[in-house]
Design an enzyme around this catalytic site. Structure first.
Site, PDB file in Angstrom:
ATOM      1  N   ASP A 708       0.832  -1.307  -0.063  1.00 26.35           N
ATOM      2  CA  ASP A 708       0.160  -0.049  -0.019  1.00 26.35           C
ATOM      3  C   ASP A 708       0.840   1.374  -0.184  1.00 26.35           C
ATOM      4  O   ASP A 708       0.850   2.274  -0.699  1.00 26.35           O
ATOM      5  CB  ASP A 708      -0.974  -0.053   1.369  1.00 26.35           C
ATOM      6  CG  ASP A 708      -2.091   0.866   1.206  1.00 26.35           C
ATOM      7  OD1 ASP A 708      -2.373   1.780   1.824  1.00 26.35           O
ATOM      8  OD2 ASP A 708      -3.040   0.495   0.196  1.00 26.35           O
ATOM      9  N   LYS A 712       1.660   4.241  -2.989  1.00 26.84           N
ATOM     10  CA  LYS A 712       1.796   5.723  -2.823  1.00 26.84           C
ATOM     11  C   LYS A 712       2.997   6.320  -3.115  1.00 26.84           C
ATOM     12  O   LYS A 712       2.878   7.214  -3.775  1.00 26.84           O
ATOM     13  CB  LYS A 712       1.549   6.023  -1.339  1.00 26.84           C
ATOM     14  CG  LYS A 712       0.123   5.688  -0.650  1.00 26.84           C
ATOM     15  CD  LYS A 712      -0.100   5.882   0.849  1.00 26.84           C
ATOM     16  CE  LYS A 712      -1.498   5.588   1.319  1.00 26.84           C
ATOM     17  NZ  LYS A 712      -1.415   5.850   2.695  1.00 26.84           N
TER      18      LYS A 712
END
Ligand code: ADP
Ligand code: ASP
Ligand code: MG
Length: 845
Positions: A708, A712
Site C-alpha cells: 500500500d 503511494k
C-alpha cells in the site's frame, strides 16, 4: 454597565458627514428628526482634517513650512462657521472660538519646530483640535436649527489609559464621569455634542484612541449610558462585503454578527475602528447607516446569541473580506527550534515589549519556522526585538536567521458560516491561483471565522476582486439570488469510505449556505447499482448504508439493479446529469470503468490507488485520455487521505519550484502499529486493535506487506518525474514468509508467533535511542519503502496515532524542507479528502 435605556440613541458623525456646511446642516436634520427623547452626538474631525493636521505637525518638526496649510484649514472651518446660518452673537462667538483654536495650533507648531521633534503626546494634543472644532461647529449648528445642544469637552468624560496615539478607554471611570456630567444634560432635554477620538489619561494628558477612534467613543458612550442604538453615520450604505474603493461591486451586508464585524475591523476594514466593538454590549444595537439616506436600513451589528441563528442562516459561509496593506512578515527559521517549547511565546513577548502588534501568526507543523505579520512601519523595530530575544539561539545557530519580507498585504476572508464548511479554503486558493496570485503565507484562526492569506502588496487588489467574485459576494443582500448548480456524484464502491462519503456529501449539501452543491445520484458496488437522476435523498442513502452494513448487496435492495460497473456507468450516463463526477473509492482494478466514465463526460475523483499505480504505460495513457477529453482528475486521497499532499506538489510546481525529494510516513496504519508497539503493546494485539479501529485493509497483510505504501510512493514518484513500475519500488515487507500464503483466518490465529521477534526489534531500537517508523523515500531516480530507526527526538519519532508525515525537499525548500503532518488513515478523513476534491471539481467548471 446599566440596563439599556430604551430611550437613548448615540449618533456618531464621521469626517465625511461633516465635510462642509452643507453636510453639517444635513446632520442637524438627521439629529432633529430622531424621535428618541434622549440623544448624544459624537463628532469626529471634518473630512481629511486629521490627516492634514498630522501632516502639518510633521512638517513643523522637520523644520518645514506650515503656514499656508494651516491657514487653509483655518479658512475651511471659518467658512463652515459662517455658512451654517447661525445669527448674531452666536456666530461671532463661534468664529472667535475657531480663530482661537488655530492661533493655538500655530503656537504649537512653533513649539514643535523649536523642539525639532514631534512627541506622541504633542501629536495627540495637536490632533485633538480637529475633532473639537468639528464638535463645536456641530453644537452651534444644532442649536441654531432649534435642537437644544451643548458642546461637552471629551476629556471631561472619556478616561483612557495606554500609549499616546492608541489609548484604551477606562470603562468604569468613563461611566462615572458620564453619569455626573452627561446624564443631567441629557435628562434636561439637551443633546450633548462630544468630540470623538480623544480622552484624558490618568495623568491629565490628552490621549487619542487610535485613528478612526470616534467610532470607539460612540460605542463607549453607548455602553456607559446604556443606549438602545448606537448609529455610526458614514459615507457608505453600511458595512460592505469589501472596500468599495477596491471592489467595485461590493454589496451591503444587512446583518452581521459582532464577531464577524470585529474580524473585519481588526483586519483593516476602514469602516470601523478595530476596538469599537469591544465596548458593545448585549441590548445595544450598532448600526452603520448612510448619512445621505437616513431612512436606509444600513448594517446592523448584533451581539445577542439568540440573534445568531438569523445571522447564521445567511446562505454563504463567507460574508466579507478585507485587507491590511503595508505588512511585513518576520520569519524565525531553524532546526534548533523543533520541539523547543515557548519559541512563539517568546517571540510574541519580545514584539509586545517593543510595542509591535502582530496581525497574523503561522507556524509550519514541522516547527522549523514561525512567521508573524506586522505593520511594515514596525519592520525594523520588530526584527531588532526578535534578534535580541533570540541572540543566544542565533549564536548557537539553532535559529538560522530572522528573515524580513516587506511590501506585503494580508487579506482576511471572514464569515461565521465557514466553521465546519469544507471547501472554503479550496475555493479561496483556487480563485487566487486562477488569478495568478502567489500566496506567501496562510493562517486560519481556530475559530474558523477567518482565513488570512498574505500576498504581495501589488497583488492585493486583484486578489480581493478574485476572492469577492469566487464567493459571489456581489450577490449578497441587495444582489439577486443565485441558483446553486449541482454536481451529480456517482460513487463507485460502497464500502466504508464510500458510505462515509455519501453521508458527508448529504450533510454538506443540507447546509443551505453552500454555493457549490454536490448530490449523490448513484452508488455502485460489485453486484450492481442504485440510481436516481433527481439525487438520492439522505434518507435513502441512510437506508442503503444500513443495508450494506448488513451485507446486502446493492443489486438486492429496493430498486437496485444487477450490473457490472461498466454497464452501470453506461445506464447512468444515459440520463441528463449536471456536471457528473465519478468517485472511485474501491480498491480494485477499475481502469476500464474509469475509461467508460471519461468517455461519457464524467470528471474523476480517486481514492483508489491502483489505476495510478499500475504499469507506467497505462498510467500515461490514462492521464492522456483525461487531458485530451478536457476532463479533470483529482486524487488527493490516494496519498495522504485528507491531507493536501498532491495539491502542495502541484502548487509548488506551478509556481516554478521543483520537488527533488519526498520523504515521509504515508501509512497511518503502519504508523499506528509501530507506535503501539513502541509503547510496549505486542504485535498481535496492536494489529488487532488497528483492525478494530478500521485502520487496515480487509486483509491486514495488504498493509503489512508494504504494498500500500509502495503504491503511494509510486504515485508520488510519478508526479515528480520517477519513471518506473511498482516492481521498481524497493519494499520491505512486515509479513513473515511463513505466514504469507495462509488463509486470512488462519493467519490471524498465528499472529502471536512473531510477537517475540517484534518485541526484540523494538527494544533494540529503544536501546539506541531510536524509534521504528515505516518510511517512504521518493526521488526522480528511486523509490523505496521500509522500516527505519529514526532518532527519538526527530519529528518523525513524534508522530502520534495514525498521523502521516510528508517532507518535501525542493529547489526553494532545500535546507529546510516543507513539512505536512496530520491524520492519514480512517474512513472519515479519507472521505473528507475525497469530498474536498469533489467540491474542487464542481466549483471550478
Ligand atoms: P467615518 O467617516 O465615519 O470616519 P471612515 O471614513 O472611517 O468613516 O469609513 C468609511 C470608509 O471605509 C468608506 O468610505 C469606505 O471607503 C471604507 N471601507 C473599507 N472597507 C469597507 C467595508 N467593508 N464596508 C464599507 N466601507 C468600507
Ligand atoms: N478624526 C479622527 C481620525 O481621523 C477620528 C475619527 O475620524 O474617527 O482618525
Ligand atoms: Mg473613521
Amino acid at each position: 454597565m446599566r440596563s439599556p435605556d430604551p430611550a437613548l440613541t448615540v449618533h456618531k458623525f464621521g469626517g465625511a458627514a461633516l465635510a462642509d456646511a452643507a453636510a453639517i446642516r444635513k446632520v442637524t436634520s438627521i439629529v432633529a428628526s430622531d424621535a428618541m427623547p434622549q440623544k448624544v452626538v459624537v463628532a469626529s474631525a471634518m473630512l481629511g482634517v486629521t490627516d492634514d493636521l498630522l501632516h502639518v505637525a510633521r512638517q513643523a518638526a522637520a523644520g518645514g513650512q506650515v503656514q499656508s496649510r494651516l491657514d487653509a484649514l483655518r479658512e475651511r472651518h471659518l467658512t463652515a462657521a459662517r455658512s451654517l446660518g447661525i445669527d448674531g452673537g452666536n456666530r461671532t462667538l463661534l468664529v472667535a472660538q475657531i480663530e482661537k483654536t488655530f492661533d493655538e495650533l500655530h503656537r504649537m507648531c512653533v513649539q514643535i519646530a523649536t523642539a525639532g521633534e514631534l512627541t506622541s503626546a504633542m501629536t495627540d494634543a495637536f490632533l485633538a483640535h480637529g475633532d473639537r472644532s468639528a464638535a463645536t461647529l456641530l453644537a452651534a449648528a444644532l442649536t441654531a436649527s432649534g435642537v437644544a445642544a451643548k458642546f461637552v469637552e471629551a476629556t471631561d468624560v472619556v478616561r483612557a489609559d495606554g500609549p499616546h496615539g492608541n489609548a484604551s478607554p477606562d470603562i468604569e471611570q468613563t461611566a462615572d464621569a458620564a453619569e455626573t456630567l452627561l446624564r443631567p444634560i441629557i435628562h434636561g432635554g439637551v443633546v450633548p455634542v462630544i468630540p470623538g477620538f480623544i480622552g484624558r489619561s490618568p495623568w491629565g494628558e490628552i490621549v487619542t484612541l487610535g485613528r478612526g477612534g470616534s467610532d470607539l467613543t460612540a460605542t463607549l458612550l453607548g455602553r456607559v449610558l446604556g443606549a438602545r442604538d448606537v448609529i455610526l453615520w458614514k459615507d457608505v450604505p453600511g458595512l460592505l462585503t469589501a472596500d468599495p474603493r477596491v471592489v467595485a461591486d461590493a454589496r451591503l451586508i444587512p446583518v452581521l454578527h459582532v464577531r464577524e464585524a470585529s474580524e473585519l475591523a481588526y483586519y483593516g476594514a476602514k469602516v470601523l475602528h478595530p476596538r469599537a466593538l469591544i465596548a458593545l454590549q448585549a441590548g445595544t444595537r450598532l448600526i452603520i447607516r448612510p448619512y445621505a439616506d437616513p431612512a436606509a436600513h444600513g448594517t446592523e451589528i448584533v451581539v445577542e446569541r439568540e440573534r445568531k441563528p438569523a445571522v447564521g442562516r445567511a446562505r454563504r459561509p463567507v460574508k466579507a473580506l478585507t485587507a491590511i496593506a503595508d505588512q511585513t512578515l518576520l520569519t524565525i527559521a531553524g532546526n534548533g527550534m523543533v520541539g523547543v517549547p515557548g519559541v512563539a511565546a517568546r517571540a510574541f513577548g519580545a514584539l509586545e515589549r517593543a510595542g509591535v502588534s502582530v496581525s497574523l501568526i503561522s507556524q509550519a507543523s514541522s516547527e522549523h519556522s514561525i512567521c508573524m505579520g506586522i505593520p511594515m512601519s514596525a519592520a525594523n523595530a520588530g526584527a531588532a526585538a526578535l534578534r535580541e530575544a533570540f541572540v543566544a539561539e542565533l549564536a548557537r545557530r539553532e535559529i538560522d536567521a530572522i528573515e524580513v519580507r516587506s511590501d506585503l498585504a494580508t487579506i482576511a476572508v471572514v464569515g461565521l458560516g465557514m466553521a465546519g464548511t469544507p471547501g472554503v479554503a479550496a475555493r479561496l486558493f483556487g480563485a487566487l491561483a486562477d488569478e495568478g496570485v502567489n500566496v506567501v503565507a496562510i493562517a486560519q484562526g481556530a475559530s474558523e471565522l477567518n482565513i488570512s492569506v498574505v500576498v504581495e502588496g501589488r497583488d492585493a487588489a486583484a486578489a480581493q476582486r478574485a476572492i469577492h467574485s469566487a464567493f459571489r459576494l456581489d450577490k449578497i443582500g441587495g444582489g439577486a439570488a443565485v441558483h446553486p448548480e449541482h454536481a451529480d456524484v456517482v460513487i463507485l464502491g460502497f464500502g466504508q469510505i464510500g458510505r462515509e462519503l455519501a453521508t458527508q456529501i448529504a450533510t454538506h449539501s443540507s447546509r443551505a449556505s453552500e454555493q457549490v452543491q454536490a448530490r449523490v445520484v448513484a452508488v455502485v458496488d460489485r453486484s450492481g447499482y442504485v440510481f436516481d437522476a433527481r439525487g438520492l435523498s439522505s434518507k435513502r442513502l441512510e437506508a442503503l448504508n444500513a443495508a450494506k452494513s448488513a451485507r446486502t448487496p446493492l443489486s438486492s435492495v429496493r430498486r437496485g439493479v444487477r450490473a457490472i460497473a461498466e454497464e452501470a456507468i453506461a445506464a447512468i450516463s444515459a440520463h441528463a446529469l449536471s456536471r457528473p463526477i465519478l468517485v472511485d473509492v474501491t480498491a480494485g482494478d477499475t481502469g476500464s470503468v474509469l475509461e467508460a466514465a471519461l468517455s461519457r463526460g464524467m470528471d474523476l475523483v480517486l481514492a483508489n490507488k491502483r489505476p495510478l499505480a499500475g504499469p507506467e504505460k497505462d498510467a500515461r495513457a490514462f492521464a492522456h485520455a483525461v487531458a485530451s477529453q478536457g476532463r479533470r482528475l483529482l486524487h488527493e486521497a490516494t496519498v495522504g487521505a485528507g491531507l493536501p499532499i498532491i495539491d502542495t506538489i502541484q502548487k509548488l510546481t506551478e509556481s516554478g519550484d521543483q520537488v527533488l525529494r519526498i520523504e515521509g510516513c504515508p501509512s497511518g496504519t503502519l504508523g499506528y502499529l509501530l507506535g503501539e508497539m513502541g509503547r510496549g503493546t505486542s504485535f498481535s494485539r496492536a494489529l488487532r486493535s488497528a483492525m478494530n479501529h478500521g485502520y487496515t485493509e480487509p486483509d491486514p497483510r495488504d498493509d503489512l506487506s508494504g504494498m500500500d505504501v509502495a503504491r503511494k510512493a509510486l504515485i508520488l514518484g510519478r508526479l515528480i518525474g520517477f519513471s518506473g513500475e511498482l516492481t521498481d519500488v524497493q519494499v520491505e515487507s512486515l509479513v513473515p514468509d511463513a505466514l504469507r500464503e495462509l488463509p486470512l483466518d488462519v493467519f490471524l490465529t498465528r499472529l502471536h508467533e512473531v510477537d517475540e521477534m517484534w518485541e526484540q526489534r523494538v527494544r533494540e531500537a529503544r536501546d539506541h535511542k531510536t524509534v521504528l517508523r515505516y518510511r517512504a523515500t521518493v526521488t526522480k531516480r528511486e523509490a523505496r519503502v521500509g522500516i527505519v530507526a529514526v532518532d527519538a527526538s526527530s519529528s518523525l519519532a513524534s508522530l502520534a496515532g495514525t498521523d502521516n508525515h510528508f517532507s518535501f525537499t525542493t529547489r526553494r525548500y532545500r535546507a529546510n524542507p516543507l513539512v505536512i503532518t496530520g491524520p492519514g488513515a480512517g474512513a472519515e478523513v479519507t472521505a473528507a479528502g475525497v469530498l474536498n476534491d469533489v467540491l474542487k471539481v464542481a466549483g471550478t467548471r
